[in-house]
Design a protein around this motif. Structure first.
Motif, PDB file in Angstrom:
ATOM      1  N   SER A   7      92.195 -17.326  22.810  1.00 51.32           N
ATOM      2  CA  SER A   7      93.563 -16.812  22.975  1.00 51.32           C
ATOM      3  C   SER A   7      94.133 -16.346  21.640  1.00 51.32           C
ATOM      4  N   CYS A  34      93.447 -21.572  22.093  1.00 51.19           N
ATOM      5  CA  CYS A  34      92.653 -22.240  23.129  1.00 51.19           C
ATOM      6  C   CYS A  34      91.640 -21.261  23.710  1.00 51.19           C
ATOM      7  N   LEU A  45      97.604 -18.314  25.794  1.00 54.96           N
ATOM      8  CA  LEU A  45      98.313 -19.514  25.381  1.00 54.96           C
ATOM      9  C   LEU A  45      99.813 -19.226  25.361  1.00 54.96           C
ATOM     10  N   CYS A  62      97.472 -23.299  28.565  1.00 57.14           N
ATOM     11  CA  CYS A  62      96.356 -22.349  28.444  1.00 57.14           C
ATOM     12  C   CYS A  62      95.944 -21.927  29.842  1.00 57.14           C
TER      13      CYS A  62
END
Length: 439
Positions: free
Chosen positions: A172, A158, A99, A116
């Motif tokens: 992430s 994400c 991210l 992302c």
């Protein structure tokens, strides 16, 4: 009987352990010394331990292992069977989403873009998550694009998804996004003196101006002498030193939302003077007329907010006494002779200037003073010796110092008599005196 060489398994992953056990199947275990060979070469020299634990950390540790036993009391040796060890490569690493944010600060009325991605692979859709320190995590609905725009502060993360059944990447790392309020903040100094001296105590206040959201705030400071962590106090108080000089800024955030804050204030520059100021005492005149008074003025150049302490002493050798303290007026009237000085003070705790230089004030008295010739001769001749006397009426019993003005003299006496030996024409003229009362 052949020696036995055993392990629990023949297949191992990195970071696992393998334990070799060498059993001679003859006599007691303590009758033997043991060594281990790998691929025909010595791996572990003779020792007294029949068990050996090996940590697997490389594929090169795979191979053919064999143990040897030798009796302690003779040269008799036995050889075990061979054990094959295979070290497997690590399992494939599960991909992790990444991210990124173009900026982590949302401007007033704006938003920021979050991206992302999953490196070196295609076909991914994305799931987005947000939380704060005080709220639980929620998934942002209907956001499967790799880019999203957010206008709310918080902790974002994400992950990627693809396939059927769905395969998920690892989540992430978190990214903290802060929202900027429209409220402006300003740093103010109390007391608001134009010049600050080393040793004084001041307070800096972070004020949130109206015009934006009204809320409960906490504050963060940036400067040489301020805390860097968030605090509920909107002011900092400190004693000024040389290291205090510099720029001070603050910002505020809502107490119930640590991911929303104002912008930093404009810098407030503090410049501390390193030298201590000295008060200056001035007198309207140095002689108090009989029955009158003299005005004294105390000041501190280039600064404000001072109150003044006044001191007097009778002579150079006597101790100064405080006449008046913490006077708001910079001037006073005095009707008594002596040595005067003053100083300035301001703040809480009080910061004092250096004392002013002393000013001598003399007081005139109403005593009548006359000058008489000791001998009432109507005519004086060259070469004669005469004495002129200074008489102060009403000053009997007091100690006086006399000052003379007379022609043709460089060092007049300080006593009541002025004696001239061998009078000449140059001594003709006016003779005057005055008396100074000794304290």
């Amino acid at each position: 009987m052949q020696a036995a060489f055993r392990t629990l398994s023949h297949w191992y992953m990195k970071s696992e352990f393998v334990t070799f056990k060498c059993d001679m199947n003859e006599g007691k275990d303590t009758d033997w010394k043991y060594k281990i060979n790998k691929d025909g070469r010595e791996f572990l020299a003779y020792n007294f331990y029949m068990d050996y634990r090996l940590e697997i950390n490389s594929t090169s540790q795979g191979g053919e292992y064999q143990c040897f036993g030798r009796r302690k009391s003779s040269r008799y040796t036995k050889i075990s069977n061979t054990v094959s060890i295979t070290v497997l490569e690590d399992k494939p690493i599960k991909p992790r989403a990444t991210l990124t944010a173009r900026t982590t600060i949302i401007p007033v009325g704006g938003s920021v873009t979050l991206t992302c991605s999953v490196q070196s692979s295609d076909g991914w859709k994305y799931e987005w998550f947000r939380r704060t320190q005080t709220t639980s995590e929620v998934q942002i609905r209907d956001q499967q694009n790799r880019d999203i725009r957010v206008s709310e502060g918080g902790i974002y993360s994400c992950r990627g998804t693809r396939g059927n059944p769905v395969y998920y990447t690892d989540r992430s790392d978190d990214v903290n996004i802060e929202k900027t309020f429209s409220n402006k903040v300003v740093v103010k100094q109390q007391p608001n003196w134009p010049q600050i001296f080393r040793g004084e105590t001041i307070t800096l206040t972070c004020e949130v101006e109206e015009g934006g959201e009204t809320t409960e705030w906490e504050y963060e400071w940036r400067g040489p002498r301020t805390p860097t962590q968030w605090t509920h106090n909107n002011d900092v108080t400190f004693r000024v030193s040389e290291s205090s000089s510099g720029d001070y800024m603050c910002k505020s955030r809502r107490r119930d939302d640590s991911y929303s804050s104002t912008e930093w204030s404009e810098a407030f520059t503090l410049s501390a003077s390193t030298s201590k100021p000295r008060a200056t005492l001035r007198a309207q005149r140095s002689i108090i007329p009989a029955g009158g008074s003299v005005t004294l003025s105390c000041s501190v150049e280039g600064s404000a907010g001072w109150k003044f302490d006044w001191f007097r002493r009778d002579s150079v050798s006597s101790k100064a006494q405080l006449m008046r303290g913490n006077e708001a007026n910079r001037g006073i009237s005095v009707s008594q002779g002596g040595l005067y000085h003053c100083r300035g003070g301001r703040g809480d705790p009080v910061y004092y200037t250096e004392d002013s230089a002393a000013v001598t004030i003399q007081k005139q008295v109403r005593n009548r003073i006359t000058v008489k010739l000791q001998h009432s001769w109507s005519q004086i001749f060259t070469g004669e010796t005469i004495t002129v006397r200074c008489e102060i009426q009403g000053g009997e019993g007091k100690v006086w110092k006399y000052e003379w003005t007379a022609p043709n003299t460089n060092s007049p006496p300080t006593s009541s008599e002025y004696r001239i030996s061998r009078v000449s024409v140059s001594h003709s003229g006016d003779y005057r005196c005055r008396g100074k009362l000794q304290q």
